[in-house]
Design an enzyme around this catalytic site. Structure first.
Site, PDB file in Angstrom:
ATOM      1  N   ARG A   1     -11.958   9.006  -4.426  1.00 44.96           N
ATOM      2  CA  ARG A   1     -11.356   8.081  -3.468  1.00 44.96           C
ATOM      3  C   ARG A   1     -11.005   6.746  -4.119  1.00 44.96           C
ATOM      4  NH1 ARG A   1     -12.999   7.052   2.811  1.00 44.96           N
ATOM      5  NH2 ARG A   1     -11.502   5.369   3.144  1.00 44.96           N
TER       6      ARG A   1
ATOM      7  N   GLU B   1       0.844  -1.208   0.000  1.00 45.27           N
ATOM      8  CA  GLU B   1       0.000   0.000   0.000  1.00 45.27           C
ATOM      9  C   GLU B   1       0.875   1.253   0.000  1.00 45.27           C
ATOM     10  OE1 GLU B   1      -3.196  -0.004  -0.408  1.00 45.27           O
ATOM     11  OE2 GLU B   1      -3.866  -1.996   0.191  1.00 45.27           O
TER      12      GLU B   1
HETATM   13  N1  GLY Z   1      -8.727   1.116   1.338  1.00 46.44           N
HETATM   14  C1  GLY Z   1      -9.332   1.928   0.371  1.00 46.44           C
HETATM   15  C2  GLY Z   1     -10.049   3.090   0.925  1.00 46.44           C
HETATM   16  O1  GLY Z   1      -9.888   3.408   2.089  1.00 46.44           O
HETATM   17  O2  GLY Z   1     -10.816   3.706   0.223  1.00 46.44           O
END
Ligand code: GLY
Length: 365
Positions: free
Chosen positions: A246, A184
Site C-alpha cells: 500500500r 493524486e
Molecule cells: N492516502 C494513502 C493511503 O490511503 O494509503
C-alpha cells in the site's frame, strides 16, 4: 445520463465505490434495514447537501441527526471527535446504527474515525465531495484524527459499507480545490495506469472541469487503482525490503508531507504532493532506475493541470530533517517510493544526502 460505475474493494469486508450522478438515493439501501439512527457528519459549507441527506433518510423512515464539524483539518481533533461521540450518546446510537460522512477528506477521515470507535464500530457510508476524497481519502479504510504532535497520529483501519462518489457534488468545489485533487489522479497514472496520463495530456482543460466526461473517467480510473492497491494490502503491511504494498500510494508524499509541514499546512495537500512527485521522479532517475523522458513527463503533466512543481531552493536541509520525522520513516532511515518505469515501483531505503540533494535540484527555485 451515463450509468453509475461500481468499483469493488475486496479487502477484509468487501464494499463498492459508486461513481456517477444523483447517487444519494442509494444511501438508505446501503445503510441496511437494521439501522434506525444515522449521524450525518458534514462541514458548515455543505449544510445544504447535509440537509438533503437528512431529508432523504427521514423520508425512508430513519432518524437522522446532523453533526456540523469545522472545515478542513480543524475537523480532525480529539475535541471534535468527542463532540460527535457525545451527540451519538445523547441520541441513543446503538451498534446497529450508522454514520455518514459528507465532505472532503478531512470530514471523511473524522467520520470514519467516529464510526470506527463508537461501540467499537458502526456502519459507515462515505459521501466524498472533493476529487481528493473520491480518489484517495474516502476509499481504502484509513480513518483518523490529528494531535498537536502531527497529522493522522490517532486512527484506525475501518472500512465503510459503501462509498458514493456523486459527481454532482464537485460543482461546488473551488477551481484550486479541484486541481489540488488532480495531483493524486496524476500519481495514479504514474504508479499504475498510464492511460490516466494520456487522458490528461490530450485535454488538460477538460480534466479541470467539474462536469466533464474526462474528469469522470479520471476519477473512475484512479478509484480503480486505489481499490486494487488496498484490496491487496489494506493494512499497509506488505512492503518488505524493496517491494511495495500500500505504500505505493505514498509516491511523491515523503517530500510532499515535509513541504506541507514546513508551510504549516497552508499549502494544499495536492500542491505539496505535486512538487513531491517531480522530486520522486528525479530521485528515481538519478538513482539509475527511471528514464529521463518519464521523469520529465511528471513536471509536464502536473504543470498542464496548473499544479506547482517547484519549491524554495533554500529549504533542502529543513525538508530532509522533516522527512526524518515522517511516520512512514522506519527508525531513522528515510524511505521513498521510486519508479523503475510507468506502473513499476520499489522502495528506496536510506539514499545518501548527495543523491537527495541532486534530485532536489529538479524542484528547487
Ligand atoms: N492516502 C494513502 C493511503 O490511503 O494509503
Amino acid at each position: 445520463m451515463p450509468e453509475t460505475t461500481r468499483i469493488s474493494v475486496r479487502a477484509e469486508r468487501p464494499y463498492d465505490v459508486l461513481v456517477g450522478n444523483g447517487l444519494l438515493d442509494e444511501l438508505p439501501a446501503l445503510l441496511g434495514t437494521a439501522a434506525q439512527r444515522v449521524a450525518v457528519i458534514h462541514p458548515p459549507t455543505l449544510i445544504g447537501l447535509a440537509e438533503s441527506v437528512v431529508h432523504l433518510l427521514t423520508s425512508a423512515g430513519l432518524t437522522a441527526v446532523r453533526i456540523d464539524v469545522p472545515d478542513a483539518e480543524a475537523a480532525k481533533t480529539a475535541e471534535v471527535a468527542a463532540r460527535c461521540w457525545s451527540v451519538l450518546g445523547q441520541a441513543g446510537f446503538t451498534r446497529s446504527d450508522a454514520v455518514v460522512g459528507v465532505g472532503g477528506g478531512s470530514t471523511t477521515d473524522l467520520a470514519g474515525f467516529v464510526a470506527a470507535t463508537w461501540l467499537r464500530g458502526v456502519r459507515l457510508v462515505q459521501v466524498p465531495t472533493s476529487v481528493l476524497a473520491m480518489v484517495d481519502a474516502a476509499v481504502g479504510g484509513k480513518t483518523g484524527i490529528n494531535t498537536p504532535e502531527g497529522k493522522n497520529l490517532v486512527g484506525a483501519f475501518y472500512e465503510p459499507v459503501g462509498v458514493l462518489c456523486d459527481l454532482d457534488t464537485l460543482a461546488s468545489l473551488s477551481p484550486s480545490d479541484l486541481v489540488g485533487g488532480l495531483a493524486e489522479v496524476a500519481k495514479c497514472g504514474f504508479i499504475a495506469d498510464p492511460e490516466i496520463l494520456t487522458l490528461i495530456e490530450s485535454d488538460p482543460a477538460a480534466a479541470r472541469m467539474a462536469d466533464s466526461p474526462a474528469l469522470r473517467e479520471l476519477v473512475e480510473r484512479s478509484v480503480r487503482v486505489k481499490a486494487e492497491v488496498v484490496s491487496a494490502d489494506l493494512r499497509e503491511s506488505t512492503s518488505v525490503g524493496g517491494q511495495v504494498g500500500r505504500e505505493l500510494l505514498n509516491y511523491g508524499h515523503t517530500l510532499g508531507h515535509a513541504i506541507e509541514r514546513r508551510e504549516s499546512f497552508r499549502w494544499r495537500h495536492g500542491e505539496a504532493v505535486s512538487v513531491g512527485l517531480v522530486f520522486a521522479a528525479e530521485l528515481s532517475r538519478q538513482a539509475g532506475r527511471l528514464d529521463a523522458a518519464t521523469a520529465a513527463r511528471h513536471a509536464a503533466v502536473l504543470t498542464s493541470l496548473g499544479l506547482p512543481v517547484r519549491y524554495d531552493a533554500d529549504a533542502f536541509e529543513d525538508l530532509v530533517a522533516t522527512m526524518g520525522l515522517d511516520k512512514k520513516t522506519r527508525g531513522s532511515t528515510l524511505r521513498f517510493v521510486v519508479l523503475n518505469g510507468l506502473g513499476s515501483a520499489e522502495i528506496l531505503s536510506g539514499p545518501d544526502q548527495a543523491l537527495l540533494r541532486a534530485a532536489y535540484g529538479a524542484v528547487a527555485g
